[in-house]
Design an enzyme around this catalytic site. Sequence first.
Site, PDB file in Angstrom:
ATOM      1  N   GLY A 130       0.827  -1.204   0.000  1.00  0.00           N
ATOM      2  CA  GLY A 130       0.000   0.000   0.000  1.00  0.00           C
ATOM      3  C   GLY A 130       0.862   1.255   0.000  1.00  0.00           C
ATOM      4  N   ILE A 137      -4.119 -11.376   7.157  1.00  0.00           N
ATOM      5  CA  ILE A 137      -4.344 -11.022   8.571  1.00  0.00           C
ATOM      6  C   ILE A 137      -5.655 -11.576   9.130  1.00  0.00           C
ATOM      7  CG2 ILE A 137      -2.857  -8.977   8.503  1.00  0.00           C
ATOM      8  CD1 ILE A 137      -5.372  -7.242   8.521  1.00  0.00           C
ATOM      9  N   ALA A 148      -5.156  -2.636   5.786  1.00  0.00           N
ATOM     10  CA  ALA A 148      -6.552  -2.348   6.123  1.00  0.00           C
ATOM     11  C   ALA A 148      -7.432  -2.515   4.901  1.00  0.00           C
ATOM     12  CB  ALA A 148      -6.697  -0.920   6.652  1.00  0.00           C
ATOM     13  N   THR A 206      -7.820   6.237  11.469  1.00  0.00           N
ATOM     14  CA  THR A 206      -8.418   7.199  10.535  1.00  0.00           C
ATOM     15  C   THR A 206      -9.306   8.227  11.226  1.00  0.00           C
ATOM     16  OG1 THR A 206     -10.079   7.300   8.733  1.00  0.00           O
ATOM     17  CG2 THR A 206     -10.211   5.425  10.197  1.00  0.00           C
ATOM     18  N   ASP A 207      -9.472   9.370  10.578  1.00  0.00           N
ATOM     19  CA  ASP A 207     -10.408  10.392  11.048  1.00  0.00           C
ATOM     20  C   ASP A 207     -11.855   9.880  11.005  1.00  0.00           C
ATOM     21  OD1 ASP A 207      -9.899  10.469   8.164  1.00  0.00           O
ATOM     22  OD2 ASP A 207     -11.348  12.104   8.082  1.00  0.00           O
ATOM     23  N   TYR A 227     -16.711   1.373   7.335  1.00  0.00           N
ATOM     24  CA  TYR A 227     -15.252   1.483   7.401  1.00  0.00           C
ATOM     25  C   TYR A 227     -14.810   2.099   8.733  1.00  0.00           C
ATOM     26  CZ  TYR A 227     -10.649   3.570   6.625  1.00  0.00           C
ATOM     27  OH  TYR A 227      -9.339   3.978   6.765  1.00  0.00           O
ATOM     28  N   LYS A 281     -12.688   0.251  11.855  1.00  0.00           N
ATOM     29  CA  LYS A 281     -11.393   0.801  12.300  1.00  0.00           C
ATOM     30  C   LYS A 281     -11.450   1.142  13.790  1.00  0.00           C
ATOM     31  CE  LYS A 281      -8.109   1.631  10.216  1.00  0.00           C
ATOM     32  NZ  LYS A 281      -6.896   0.794   9.998  1.00  0.00           N
ATOM     33  N   TRP A 286      -6.701  11.689   4.380  1.00  0.00           N
ATOM     34  CA  TRP A 286      -6.459  12.252   3.044  1.00  0.00           C
ATOM     35  C   TRP A 286      -5.053  11.928   2.520  1.00  0.00           C
ATOM     36  CZ3 TRP A 286      -9.078  17.587   1.845  1.00  0.00           C
ATOM     37  CH2 TRP A 286     -10.389  17.609   2.350  1.00  0.00           C
TER      38      TRP A 286
END
Length: 279
Positions: free
Chosen positions: A10, A37, A60, A101-102, A125, A129, A149
């Site tokens: 990634g 995973i 992820a 993540t936000d 999502y 997370k 972002w």
Amino acid sequence: MKIFVTGVKGQLGFDVVNELEKRGHDAVGVDIQDMDITDKAAVKKKITEASPDGVIHCAAYTAVDAAEDNEELCRQVNAKGTEHIVSVCRDLGCKLMYISTDYVFNGQGTRPWEPDDEREPLNVYGQTKYEGELAVETLEKYFIVRIAWVFGVNGKNFIKTMLNLGKTRDSLTVVDDQIGSPTYTYDLARLLVDMIETEKYGRYHATNEGLCTWYEFAREIFKQAGIQVNVTPVTSDQYPAKAKRPMNSRMDKSKLTEKGFQPLPPWQDALRRYLEAIG
């Protein structure tokens, strides 16, 4: 130090391994072909054999819209997969850095999100997370680093999408009511390695400095790339997506400087260097 890195194919995992090797650390990078995973036994075997001092977990399920239709798969990767990694880290007593993540926040308001704010995800999502974060928080030696972002040389991202569209289109519409900070994985990787070299555990937020909307980001991409495209702002309602998006992705990063870490450069500067890197 020996560091085990997941999601090495990634955008972020690729840069993290490069940064670790640059600093003389022993980096063991894996992707789904090497270690799935979601397979608990495979995770235990692979990480135990490597016997690392730390794990940086970048892997992820990140297809935000597809996650709405594939909730079980998304959960298997983001929550269960993380639980499997947590379990091995507990057995080995090694430190774990989880990239989050936000999207764990509800995306409302205008105040920057602080690392210890209440989590209230908007979509599948974000929820999975969040569940991954909860698993990580059962350890003693953990870092949770929330990012947003992101763009990197390796993989797909908003910049590459805009540049490709700019080759065939002379006008575009881009959302102008979601605010955040574009973040270069090259800069992020350096910070993550700075962090894993310490014992300054806890939750952090890490993005490049400065804020913009996706519309402003798109305009700056075309400006720096020297491409003539007419970009028109639209609201999120005019551009419906399957998964609900956060309107407010402002992240409070003051904890980084409080703990002695170097803030990342402004996003415009990161964009300039990125465009040079991809030629």
